[in-house]
Design an enzyme around this catalytic site. Sequence first.
Site, PDB file in Angstrom:
ATOM      1  N   ALA A  15      48.801  54.894 -13.671  1.00 50.54           N
ATOM      2  CA  ALA A  15      49.536  54.919 -14.945  1.00 50.54           C
ATOM      3  C   ALA A  15      50.495  56.114 -14.995  1.00 50.54           C
ATOM      4  O   ALA A  15      51.689  55.950 -15.283  1.00 50.54           O
ATOM      5  CB  ALA A  15      48.554  54.960 -16.117  1.00 50.54           C
ATOM      6  N   THR A  42      42.112  55.108  -9.539  1.00 51.45           N
ATOM      7  CA  THR A  42      43.064  54.253  -8.813  1.00 51.45           C
ATOM      8  C   THR A  42      42.787  54.241  -7.311  1.00 51.45           C
ATOM      9  O   THR A  42      42.764  53.183  -6.675  1.00 51.45           O
ATOM     10  CB  THR A  42      44.505  54.761  -9.060  1.00 51.45           C
ATOM     11  OG1 THR A  42      44.754  54.729 -10.466  1.00 51.45           O
ATOM     12  CG2 THR A  42      45.526  53.918  -8.317  1.00 51.45           C
ATOM     13  N   TYR A  44      40.249  54.402  -5.628  1.00 51.24           N
ATOM     14  CA  TYR A  44      39.074  53.669  -5.136  1.00 51.24           C
ATOM     15  C   TYR A  44      39.122  52.168  -5.443  1.00 51.24           C
ATOM     16  O   TYR A  44      38.166  51.454  -5.121  1.00 51.24           O
ATOM     17  CB  TYR A  44      37.796  54.296  -5.709  1.00 51.24           C
ATOM     18  CG  TYR A  44      37.690  55.753  -5.301  1.00 51.24           C
ATOM     19  CD1 TYR A  44      37.241  56.095  -4.028  1.00 51.24           C
ATOM     20  CD2 TYR A  44      38.122  56.763  -6.142  1.00 51.24           C
ATOM     21  CE1 TYR A  44      37.199  57.428  -3.623  1.00 51.24           C
ATOM     22  CE2 TYR A  44      38.085  58.094  -5.745  1.00 51.24           C
ATOM     23  CZ  TYR A  44      37.628  58.421  -4.486  1.00 51.24           C
ATOM     24  OH  TYR A  44      37.605  59.729  -4.086  1.00 51.24           O
ATOM     25  N   GLY A  48      41.981  44.428  -5.994  1.00 44.61           N
ATOM     26  CA  GLY A  48      43.424  44.226  -6.031  1.00 44.61           C
ATOM     27  C   GLY A  48      44.009  44.180  -7.415  1.00 44.61           C
ATOM     28  O   GLY A  48      43.406  44.637  -8.380  1.00 44.61           O
ATOM     29  N   HIS A 249      29.965  46.943 -13.524  1.00 43.48           N
ATOM     30  CA  HIS A 249      30.283  46.084 -12.378  1.00 43.48           C
ATOM     31  C   HIS A 249      28.957  45.566 -11.834  1.00 43.48           C
ATOM     32  O   HIS A 249      28.017  46.341 -11.631  1.00 43.48           O
ATOM     33  CB  HIS A 249      31.036  46.868 -11.307  1.00 43.48           C
ATOM     34  CG  HIS A 249      31.724  45.982 -10.307  1.00 43.48           C
ATOM     35  ND1 HIS A 249      31.028  45.217  -9.410  1.00 43.48           N
ATOM     36  CD2 HIS A 249      33.033  45.728 -10.093  1.00 43.48           C
ATOM     37  CE1 HIS A 249      31.894  44.530  -8.670  1.00 43.48           C
ATOM     38  NE2 HIS A 249      33.120  44.819  -9.074  1.00 43.48           N
ATOM     39  N   HIS A 357      31.501  50.935 -14.861  1.00 43.04           N
ATOM     40  CA  HIS A 357      32.673  50.757 -13.998  1.00 43.04           C
ATOM     41  C   HIS A 357      34.007  50.918 -14.715  1.00 43.04           C
ATOM     42  O   HIS A 357      34.923  51.566 -14.210  1.00 43.04           O
ATOM     43  CB  HIS A 357      32.588  49.353 -13.387  1.00 43.04           C
ATOM     44  CG  HIS A 357      33.703  48.999 -12.471  1.00 43.04           C
ATOM     45  ND1 HIS A 357      33.923  49.645 -11.273  1.00 43.04           N
ATOM     46  CD2 HIS A 357      34.678  48.059 -12.549  1.00 43.04           C
ATOM     47  CE1 HIS A 357      34.971  49.110 -10.661  1.00 43.04           C
ATOM     48  NE2 HIS A 357      35.459  48.161 -11.423  1.00 43.04           N
TER      49      HIS A 357
HETATM   50  P1  FAD Z   1      43.047  57.116 -12.951  1.00 41.45           P
HETATM   51  O1  FAD Z   1      43.512  56.426 -11.748  1.00 41.45           O
HETATM   52  O2  FAD Z   1      41.596  57.313 -13.095  1.00 41.45           O
HETATM   53  O3  FAD Z   1      43.775  58.524 -13.016  1.00 41.45           O
HETATM   54  C1  FAD Z   1      43.400  59.482 -13.988  1.00 41.45           C
HETATM   55  C2  FAD Z   1      44.063  60.783 -13.638  1.00 41.45           C
HETATM   56  O4  FAD Z   1      43.918  61.716 -14.714  1.00 41.45           O
HETATM   57  C3  FAD Z   1      43.478  61.474 -12.422  1.00 41.45           C
HETATM   58  O5  FAD Z   1      44.545  61.995 -11.672  1.00 41.45           O
HETATM   59  C4  FAD Z   1      42.645  62.606 -13.029  1.00 41.45           C
HETATM   60  O6  FAD Z   1      42.434  63.695 -12.178  1.00 41.45           O
HETATM   61  C5  FAD Z   1      43.501  62.971 -14.206  1.00 41.45           C
HETATM   62  N1  FAD Z   1      42.817  63.671 -15.303  1.00 41.45           N
HETATM   63  C6  FAD Z   1      41.750  63.256 -16.016  1.00 41.45           C
HETATM   64  N2  FAD Z   1      41.443  64.162 -16.962  1.00 41.45           N
HETATM   65  C7  FAD Z   1      42.344  65.173 -16.856  1.00 41.45           C
HETATM   66  C8  FAD Z   1      42.546  66.404 -17.538  1.00 41.45           C
HETATM   67  N3  FAD Z   1      41.733  66.818 -18.537  1.00 41.45           N
HETATM   68  N4  FAD Z   1      43.569  67.197 -17.147  1.00 41.45           N
HETATM   69  C9  FAD Z   1      44.385  66.826 -16.118  1.00 41.45           C
HETATM   70  N5  FAD Z   1      44.229  65.686 -15.436  1.00 41.45           N
HETATM   71  C10 FAD Z   1      43.223  64.867 -15.799  1.00 41.45           C
HETATM   72  N6  FAD Z   1      41.053  47.740 -11.251  1.00 41.45           N
HETATM   73  C11 FAD Z   1      41.776  46.682 -10.828  1.00 41.45           C
HETATM   74  O7  FAD Z   1      42.658  46.187 -11.545  1.00 41.45           O
HETATM   75  N7  FAD Z   1      41.549  46.161  -9.583  1.00 41.45           N
HETATM   76  C12 FAD Z   1      40.605  46.662  -8.743  1.00 41.45           C
HETATM   77  O8  FAD Z   1      40.451  46.186  -7.629  1.00 41.45           O
HETATM   78  C13 FAD Z   1      39.816  47.752  -9.190  1.00 41.45           C
HETATM   79  N8  FAD Z   1      38.838  48.265  -8.405  1.00 41.45           N
HETATM   80  C14 FAD Z   1      38.185  49.378  -8.810  1.00 41.45           C
HETATM   81  C15 FAD Z   1      37.240  49.974  -7.976  1.00 41.45           C
HETATM   82  C16 FAD Z   1      36.609  51.148  -8.332  1.00 41.45           C
HETATM   83  C17 FAD Z   1      35.601  51.781  -7.409  1.00 41.45           C
HETATM   84  C18 FAD Z   1      36.905  51.743  -9.582  1.00 41.45           C
HETATM   85  C19 FAD Z   1      36.244  53.020  -9.989  1.00 41.45           C
HETATM   86  C20 FAD Z   1      37.812  51.156 -10.442  1.00 41.45           C
HETATM   87  C21 FAD Z   1      38.456  49.973 -10.076  1.00 41.45           C
HETATM   88  N9  FAD Z   1      39.386  49.370 -10.910  1.00 41.45           N
HETATM   89  C22 FAD Z   1      40.097  48.289 -10.471  1.00 41.45           C
HETATM   90  C23 FAD Z   1      39.796  49.992 -12.156  1.00 41.45           C
HETATM   91  C24 FAD Z   1      41.113  50.748 -11.914  1.00 41.45           C
HETATM   92  O9  FAD Z   1      41.059  51.371 -10.653  1.00 41.45           O
HETATM   93  C25 FAD Z   1      41.379  51.798 -12.970  1.00 41.45           C
HETATM   94  O10 FAD Z   1      41.218  51.243 -14.251  1.00 41.45           O
HETATM   95  C26 FAD Z   1      42.785  52.342 -12.842  1.00 41.45           C
HETATM   96  O11 FAD Z   1      43.022  52.777 -11.538  1.00 41.45           O
HETATM   97  C27 FAD Z   1      42.980  53.486 -13.816  1.00 41.45           C
HETATM   98  O12 FAD Z   1      44.214  54.084 -13.567  1.00 41.45           O
HETATM   99  P2  FAD Z   1      44.689  55.282 -14.483  1.00 41.45           P
HETATM  100  O13 FAD Z   1      45.991  55.731 -13.961  1.00 41.45           O
HETATM  101  O14 FAD Z   1      44.579  54.879 -15.892  1.00 41.45           O
HETATM  102  O15 FAD Z   1      43.553  56.409 -14.276  1.00 41.45           O
HETATM  103  C1  SIN Z   2      38.115  45.432 -10.778  1.00 41.43           C
HETATM  104  O1  SIN Z   2      37.380  46.294 -11.251  1.00 41.43           O
HETATM  105  O2  SIN Z   2      39.046  44.942 -11.417  1.00 41.43           O
HETATM  106  C2  SIN Z   2      37.909  44.898  -9.406  1.00 41.43           C
HETATM  107  C3  SIN Z   2      36.824  45.611  -8.730  1.00 41.43           C
HETATM  108  C4  SIN Z   2      36.393  44.839  -7.535  1.00 41.43           C
HETATM  109  O3  SIN Z   2      37.064  44.926  -6.523  1.00 41.43           O
HETATM  110  O4  SIN Z   2      35.376  44.155  -7.642  1.00 41.43           O
END
Ligand code: FAD
Ligand code: SIN
Length: 530
Positions: A15, A42, A44, A48, A249, A357
Amino acid sequence: MSKQTDFLIIGSGIAGLTYALKVAAHGKVFMITKANEDESNTKYAQGGIAAVMPGSNNSNADQTDPYKKHIEDTIDCGDGLCNEEVVNMVIRESTKRVTELAEWGANFDKTPEGDYELAREGGHSEHRILHHKDITGYEIERALLNQIHSHPNIEILDHHFAIEIITQHHLGIDVNSRTPDITCFGAYVMDLRSGKVETVLAKTTLIATGGAGQVFQTTTNPTIATGDGIAMVYRAKGKVENMEFMQFHPTSLYNPGERPSFLITEAMRGHGGILRTRDGKEFMQKYDARKSLAPRDIVARAIDSEMKHTGDDFVYLDCTHLDSEDLKKHFPNIYQKCLTIGIDITKDKIPVVPAAHYLCGGIKVDLKGRSSIVNLYAAGECSCTGLHGANRLASNSLLEAVVYSHEAGEHAIANFTKIEFQKNIPEWNIEGTDAAEEMVLITQSIKEVQSIMSSYVGIVRSNMRLERAHDRLEILWRENEALYKKITLSQQVCELRNIINVAYIIIKQARERKESRGLHYTIDYPPLKK
Ligand code: FAD
Ligand code: SIN
């Protein structure tokens, strides 16, 4: 010390990075992130990103409206609480936004014919998930950071921790109500290497701090996922909603002692993997006609119920009947990981358990990613857009993040030149005395919160369990507020404070929901009839 920027971004997951690439052509971007720049949920993501793409191998798509089935699946999964305007907007934008990710350099797997190779996960009525083997998030994060590094307008500071967003409250004005005239002027940020707190003034601020899996004992989320952005906004009296909908999950690797838990992607079930009890019996047919590919809330509850009945600590995911070369090709990361603990997934069944999850709720935003606080946007997992309703459809979250970062970016670009920097913001002034030895209080309190949440606010809840969780948490809240004022500021004490705040909101909103719906399942109310 203070800094000024047009666009402040807190968080460097999908994001934050996407938004940065959108706004950077128009002004100065300052991005802070609390760990290494790539550390995020993200990174991990495995399965997809769900999208409707031309040039893909989906022969079942509705030819009159190719978006229709994806929209229907999302709404069906959300159990009556999706905002249909949002669902339509996000799914219909999916083609453009995912094409943009590919143009920025994210490689999604293709067939020998050059079409996108699409996978399927729970709740999806067709194959529509673009992926990069089983490390999609790693690939997206790599590609976006690569673009960010070559942009002259973007400054990214790792190991910088946002403590609080700055609002009128810091000017000594008592903001009592959660009304739209609370304004964000930037954030107080701690340099984790020096311990110094800087004031960052910003015309606009984006919270992109991700989820809060660390509130629970067993989670797939890395240690950064402590719900900081949600807690900051709640403390600033911004609107936060749908927090009772924590998604578990169904299949994380059962490997006692490992934290966070390693995910076994749902795409393995989409590929033909079957859930079985320890004695080898299939069980999902008892719970849903879609069996192992039912939506997550149903599968996680089914596993929970089987484990409780048998007394077993795990169930199995069985892929041993699948072509072994094909399995290794599609899931190389999982294959390697399981080998390290003596499991060959082509020959052995994989022991799995549910784990916290994904947080469906969060900072309430409108269609432009605007929070209830003026000049404050939120995108990604920390936000609540209305897309997921009571239960997220698999692989819709990466999609939601890119769509909303785009929308918020467009809005911020159109408006930031009209905004003045706020004057007279005081420097950070909460200074405790050094008490490093009190670290034990912090680490034990974190464990206590996680234990309370997993015991009483997990997959199956009840009024009495929620009440008990509330009472136990209140004690921890009181103790920690006193500690926060007394000891030297640290990442750990701030994260504990945030975890307690987020746990409190989850419990509060769970108690307010007098029904079983989607991910909020309580024995006091029968599930809704469909
Ligand atoms: P994040 O990627 O979590 O990034 C958050 C950022 O904020 C990080 O850089 C962190 O260090 C920073 N941060 C947090 N607090 C602070 C603070 N106080 N000060 C400064 N920085 C801070 N979704 C899918 O659609 N498909 C998938 O296949 C999928 N697989 C997944 C597998 C796993 C193992 C997990 C855990 C999640 C998965 N998800 C999947 C969910 C998806 O990955 C997340 O919802 C998405 O990546 C979130 O993106 P984001 O940018 O909102 O947050
Ligand atoms: C997801 O959380 O959207 C997918 C996670 C997975 O790969 O099962």
